[in-house]
Design a protein around this motif. Sequence first.
Motif, mmCIF file in Angstrom:
data_model
loop_
_atom_site.group_PDB
_atom_site.id
_atom_site.type_symbol
_atom_site.label_atom_id
_atom_site.label_comp_id
_atom_site.label_asym_id
_atom_site.label_seq_id
_atom_site.Cartn_x
_atom_site.Cartn_y
_atom_site.Cartn_z
ATOM 1 N N ALA A 146 -2.775 -10.922 14.503
ATOM 2 C CA ALA A 146 -2.651 -11.314 13.193
ATOM 3 C C ALA A 146 -3.063 -9.906 12.349
ATOM 4 O O ALA A 146 -2.449 -9.996 11.181
ATOM 5 N N GLY A 147 -4.075 -9.291 12.844
ATOM 6 C CA GLY A 147 -4.442 -8.192 11.746
ATOM 7 C C GLY A 147 -3.156 -7.182 11.811
ATOM 8 O O GLY A 147 -2.723 -6.406 10.887
ATOM 9 N N VAL A 148 -2.528 -7.006 12.893
ATOM 10 C CA VAL A 148 -1.321 -6.104 13.227
ATOM 11 C C VAL A 148 -0.051 -6.526 12.160
ATOM 12 O O VAL A 148 0.587 -5.620 11.482
ATOM 13 N N LEU A 149 0.092 -8.014 12.140
ATOM 14 C CA LEU A 149 1.174 -8.568 11.293
ATOM 15 C C LEU A 149 0.863 -8.289 9.961
ATOM 16 O O LEU A 149 1.575 -7.886 9.084
ATOM 17 N N ALA A 150 -0.530 -8.317 9.606
ATOM 18 C CA ALA A 150 -0.826 -8.346 8.044
ATOM 19 C C ALA A 150 -0.751 -6.740 8.029
ATOM 20 O O ALA A 150 -0.437 -6.372 6.703
ATOM 21 N N LEU A 151 -1.064 -5.766 8.713
ATOM 22 C CA LEU A 151 -0.844 -4.551 8.565
ATOM 23 C C LEU A 151 0.726 -4.249 8.198
ATOM 24 O O LEU A 151 1.126 -3.549 7.337
ATOM 25 N N ASP A 152 1.612 -4.947 9.017
ATOM 26 C CA ASP A 152 2.989 -4.754 8.822
ATOM 27 C C ASP A 152 3.434 -5.324 7.590
ATOM 28 O O ASP A 152 4.263 -4.802 6.582
ATOM 29 N N LEU A 153 2.913 -6.364 7.123
ATOM 30 C CA LEU A 153 3.362 -6.924 5.793
ATOM 31 C C LEU A 153 2.940 -6.003 4.636
ATOM 32 O O LEU A 153 3.531 -5.855 3.792
ATOM 33 N N ALA A 154 1.567 -5.391 4.691
ATOM 34 C CA ALA A 154 1.149 -4.633 3.530
ATOM 35 C C ALA A 154 2.036 -3.227 3.612
ATOM 36 O O ALA A 154 2.310 -2.878 2.684
ATOM 37 N N GLU A 155 2.453 -2.809 4.546
ATOM 38 C CA GLU A 155 3.239 -1.489 4.672
ATOM 39 C C GLU A 155 4.860 -1.747 4.377
ATOM 40 O O GLU A 155 5.049 -1.030 3.507
ATOM 41 N N SER A 156 5.190 -3.092 4.588
ATOM 42 C CA SER A 156 6.494 -3.241 4.480
ATOM 43 C C SER A 156 6.332 -3.445 2.511
ATOM 44 O O SER A 156 7.159 -2.893 1.948
ATOM 45 N N ARG A 157 5.504 -4.126 2.103
ATOM 46 C CA ARG A 157 5.335 -4.352 0.899
ATOM 47 C C ARG A 157 5.167 -2.866 0.124
ATOM 48 O O ARG A 157 5.741 -2.761 -1.011
ATOM 49 N N ALA A 158 4.318 -2.028 0.627
ATOM 50 C CA ALA A 158 4.305 -0.727 -0.039
ATOM 51 C C ALA A 158 5.555 0.169 0.019
ATOM 52 O O ALA A 158 5.708 0.850 -1.064
ATOM 53 N N GLU A 159 6.254 -0.109 1.054
ATOM 54 C CA GLU A 159 7.717 0.775 1.211
ATOM 55 C C GLU A 159 8.671 0.151 0.242
ATOM 56 O O GLU A 159 9.064 0.789 -0.441
ATOM 57 N N ARG A 160 8.526 -1.272 0.029
ATOM 58 C CA ARG A 160 9.571 -1.735 -0.878
ATOM 59 C C ARG A 160 9.184 -1.457 -2.437
ATOM 60 O O ARG A 160 9.952 -0.964 -3.215
ATOM 61 N N ARG A 162 7.428 1.548 -3.177
ATOM 62 C CA ARG A 162 7.686 2.771 -3.293
ATOM 63 C C ARG A 162 9.315 3.156 -3.803
ATOM 64 O O ARG A 162 9.818 3.837 -4.554
ATOM 65 N N ALA A 163 10.109 2.298 -2.966
ATOM 66 C CA ALA A 163 11.628 2.402 -3.171
ATOM 67 C C ALA A 163 12.256 1.915 -4.455
ATOM 68 O O ALA A 163 12.983 2.375 -5.006
ATOM 69 N N GLU A 164 11.510 0.682 -5.021
ATOM 70 C CA GLU A 164 11.567 0.580 -6.396
ATOM 71 C C GLU A 164 11.179 1.229 -7.477
ATOM 72 O O GLU A 164 12.037 1.702 -8.288
ATOM 73 N N ASP A 165 10.253 2.141 -7.291
ATOM 74 C CA ASP A 165 9.712 2.975 -8.154
ATOM 75 C C ASP A 165 10.706 4.156 -8.058
ATOM 76 O O ASP A 165 10.863 4.716 -9.195
ATOM 77 N N ALA A 166 11.191 4.496 -6.839
ATOM 78 C CA ALA A 166 11.844 5.853 -6.771
ATOM 79 C C ALA A 166 13.306 5.215 -7.530
ATOM 80 O O ALA A 166 13.673 6.362 -8.099
ATOM 81 N N ALA A 167 13.872 4.333 -7.315
ATOM 82 C CA ALA A 167 15.077 3.759 -7.981
ATOM 83 C C ALA A 167 14.888 3.877 -9.410
ATOM 84 O O ALA A 167 15.891 4.143 -10.103
ATOM 85 N N ARG A 168 13.717 3.232 -9.858
ATOM 86 C CA ARG A 168 13.416 3.119 -11.350
ATOM 87 C C ARG A 168 13.499 4.806 -11.868
ATOM 88 O O ARG A 168 14.176 4.929 -13.019
ATOM 89 N N ASP A 169 12.783 5.567 -11.160
ATOM 90 C CA ASP A 169 12.803 6.867 -11.722
ATOM 91 C C ASP A 169 14.082 7.699 -11.561
ATOM 92 O O ASP A 169 14.283 8.343 -12.338
ATOM 93 N N GLN A 170 15.016 7.274 -10.870
ATOM 94 C CA GLN A 170 16.335 7.919 -10.612
ATOM 95 C C GLN A 170 17.210 7.364 -11.893
ATOM 96 O O GLN A 170 18.046 8.115 -12.315
ATOM 97 N N ASP A 171 16.987 6.093 -12.383
ATOM 98 C CA ASP A 171 17.672 5.591 -13.343
ATOM 99 C C ASP A 171 17.291 6.193 -14.648
ATOM 100 O O ASP A 171 17.986 6.119 -15.877
ATOM 101 N N ARG A 172 16.174 6.925 -15.001
ATOM 102 C CA ARG A 172 15.647 7.345 -16.042
ATOM 103 C C ARG A 172 16.427 8.725 -16.492
ATOM 104 O O ARG A 172 16.791 9.414 -15.900
#
Length: 172
Positions: A146-160, A162-172
């Motif tokens: 369950a801890g490994v699954l929580a790790l994966d959720l946290a890392e996936s959320r952080a990755e999303r 980062r991608a949203e922030d990069a896309a937003r920065d690119q639109d500026r």
Amino acid sequence: MYLIREKIFDIGDDFDITDDSGNKVFHVDGKVLSLRDKLVIEDPSGREVAAVHRKLIALRPTYAISIGGQEAAEMRKKLFTPFRDKYTIDVPGPDDLEMKGDLLDHEYEVELGGSRVAQVSKKWFTIRDTYAVDVAPGQNDLLILAGVLALDLAESRAERKRAEDAARDQDR
């Protein structure tokens, strides 16, 4: 040893956890469109044995882990850890687990009192994302999984994010 293989094309992020012989040990049901990034872990007969969900009111990534319907632990990312990811799996009492690893290499160790109790390796295959989880005898396998699954959720959320922030920065 356990293998957690995500099925890339499965709606709702459902996948199985198998032993190293390929036998299904648990099924993980990802709740579609869940605000709380919730996963339910079921035994082979379909009975819920554990769940992981993100806590909405927290300053840092925090996930609640319940086993058998009871809150068993809370996993939190440590705020300042240069060059390494560090998470605490806070269980009631003095036996907290520490998960330390390298985000880029996808290699983690789970420690209890400074001693390694599990090794987690995330390996990329052709179309699947797989974690190999080797738990030492006598440990709470379900809590560590369950801890490994929580790790994966946290890392996936952080990755999303980062991608949203990069896309937003690119639109500026």
